[in-house]
Design an enzyme around this catalytic site. Structure first.
Site, PDB file in Angstrom:
ATOM      1  N   ASP A  67      47.611  23.011 -18.399  1.00  0.00           N
ATOM      2  CA  ASP A  67      48.890  23.525 -17.896  1.00  0.00           C
ATOM      3  C   ASP A  67      50.045  23.140 -18.818  1.00  0.00           C
ATOM      4  OD1 ASP A  67      48.804  20.834 -17.252  1.00  0.00           O
ATOM      5  OD2 ASP A  67      48.664  21.157 -15.102  1.00  0.00           O
ATOM      6  N   ASN A 136      49.023  15.854  -3.333  1.00  0.00           N
ATOM      7  CA  ASN A 136      48.872  16.979  -2.393  1.00  0.00           C
ATOM      8  C   ASN A 136      47.571  17.745  -2.617  1.00  0.00           C
ATOM      9  OD1 ASN A 136      49.336  18.416  -4.738  1.00  0.00           O
ATOM     10  ND2 ASN A 136      51.174  19.476  -4.010  1.00  0.00           N
ATOM     11  N   HIS A 138      46.546  19.072  -5.481  1.00  0.00           N
ATOM     12  CA  HIS A 138      46.531  20.129  -6.511  1.00  0.00           C
ATOM     13  C   HIS A 138      45.654  19.712  -7.690  1.00  0.00           C
ATOM     14  CE1 HIS A 138      50.460  18.647  -8.729  1.00  0.00           C
ATOM     15  NE2 HIS A 138      49.415  17.958  -9.122  1.00  0.00           N
ATOM     16  N   GLU A 143      48.846  24.770  -6.650  1.00  0.00           N
ATOM     17  CA  GLU A 143      49.435  24.086  -5.501  1.00  0.00           C
ATOM     18  C   GLU A 143      48.803  24.561  -4.190  1.00  0.00           C
ATOM     19  OE1 GLU A 143      51.139  21.607  -6.172  1.00  0.00           O
ATOM     20  OE2 GLU A 143      53.011  21.984  -7.250  1.00  0.00           O
TER      21      GLU A 143
HETATM   22  P1  PGA Z   1      49.123  11.995 -12.442  1.00  0.00           P
HETATM   23  O1  PGA Z   1      49.156  13.520 -12.048  1.00  0.00           O
HETATM   24  O2  PGA Z   1      47.947  11.794 -13.342  1.00  0.00           O
HETATM   25  O3  PGA Z   1      50.421  11.769 -13.200  1.00  0.00           O
HETATM   26  O4  PGA Z   1      49.035  11.199 -11.182  1.00  0.00           O
HETATM   27  C1  PGA Z   1      47.980  14.118 -11.598  1.00  0.00           C
HETATM   28  C2  PGA Z   1      48.276  15.497 -11.111  1.00  0.00           C
HETATM   29  O5  PGA Z   1      49.373  15.734 -10.568  1.00  0.00           O
HETATM   30  O6  PGA Z   1      47.406  16.361 -11.239  1.00  0.00           O
END
Ligand code: PGA
Length: 240
Positions: A67, A136, A138, A143
């Site tokens: 992404d 959450n 994702h 999302e």
């Molecule tokens: P993080 O993000 O590794 O910074 O916790 C993970 C994500 O949001 O997929």
């Protein structure tokens, strides 16, 4: 889903880095699906170390990232292109021409999604896709919601995600409101998937995924449909 529970973040990072190193040793021109965020930073540090010690050779490796924020310039220190250069590409012998990240400055987002999906297809899909997981649930920036998108697309970030990611920005207002993300179908083009999680704040999402059911309201649960997924998480993420 195979589950590996590690003592802490450091062990999670080492186990994941070993899996990547073993793949590169077995298939020097493998395609790595890469992720950004706090979770994989330690894994990248291990891979940089392994390359510096002459144990890992990135010269033929291709990579495709999950992404990228939109809109964002690649030289912005919060862009995922910048993150990848800083955490991995600038320190290993990978050919940057073989590293792909969605174009955060694309003029036509729909065309950019299609262009990026074709890159994934032309590479033959990832041999190994690394994923983090949002609080959450994702994966990438897919999302929670009623509908998930199959291919690479522009996604509206949820308020939750904007708030969680604001820790990297001067203020919450500076967090881009949209991002390109591989879709669930793009992720599923990978022959194997490693999902990593560290910390008690990931426990609810991990627990939901490990229930084994599938719901678009927790996108990580879709991974229960893929035949080759390994969860590597520390005790805090596993036990809460
Ligand atoms: P993080 O993000 O590794 O910074 O916790 C993970 C994500 O949001 O997929």
């Amino acid at each position: 889903m195979k589950v590996i529970v590690t003592k802490n973040y450091e062990e999670m990072s080492a186990v994941a880095a070993n899996m990547v190193a073993e793949l590169i040793a077995a298939k020097p021109n493998c395609v790595l699906g890469l992720a950004t965020g706090s979770t994989p930073e330690g894994m990248y540090a291990n891979l940089v170390q392994g390359c510096k010690e002459g144990k890992i050779d990135f010269s033929a490796v291709r990579s495709v990232n999950l992404d990228e924020y939109f809109p964002i310039k690649p030289e912005n220190d919060q862009s995922y292109r910048y993150f990848m250069n800083k955490n991995l590409f600038d320190h290993v012998n990978i050919d940057k021409a073989n590293t792909y990240v969605p174009n955060g400055q694309a003029e036509d987002p729909q065309a950019e999604g299609a262009r990026y999906e074709k890159i994934i297809d032309d590479l033959g899909g990832a041999d190994l896709q690394i994923l983090g997981i949002g609080q959450n649930g994702h994966i990438g920036f897919n999302e929670p919601g009623e509908i998930l998108t199959a291919g690479t697309h522009l996604e509206d970030l949820t308020e939750d995600t904007i708030k969680v990611n604001s820790r990297f920005f001067a203020s919450v207002d500076e967090v881009p409101k949209q991002a390109f993300s591989m879709g669930i179908g793009s992720i599923f083009k990978a022959r194997s998937i490693v999902i990593m999680a560290s910390g008690a704040n990931k426990h609810n999402a991990i627990a939901k995924m490990l229930e084994g059911n599938v719901t678009t309201f927790c996108p990580a649960t879709l991974l229960n449909l893929h035949p080759n997924v390994t969860l590597i998480c520390d005790e805090a993420a596993y036990n809460g």
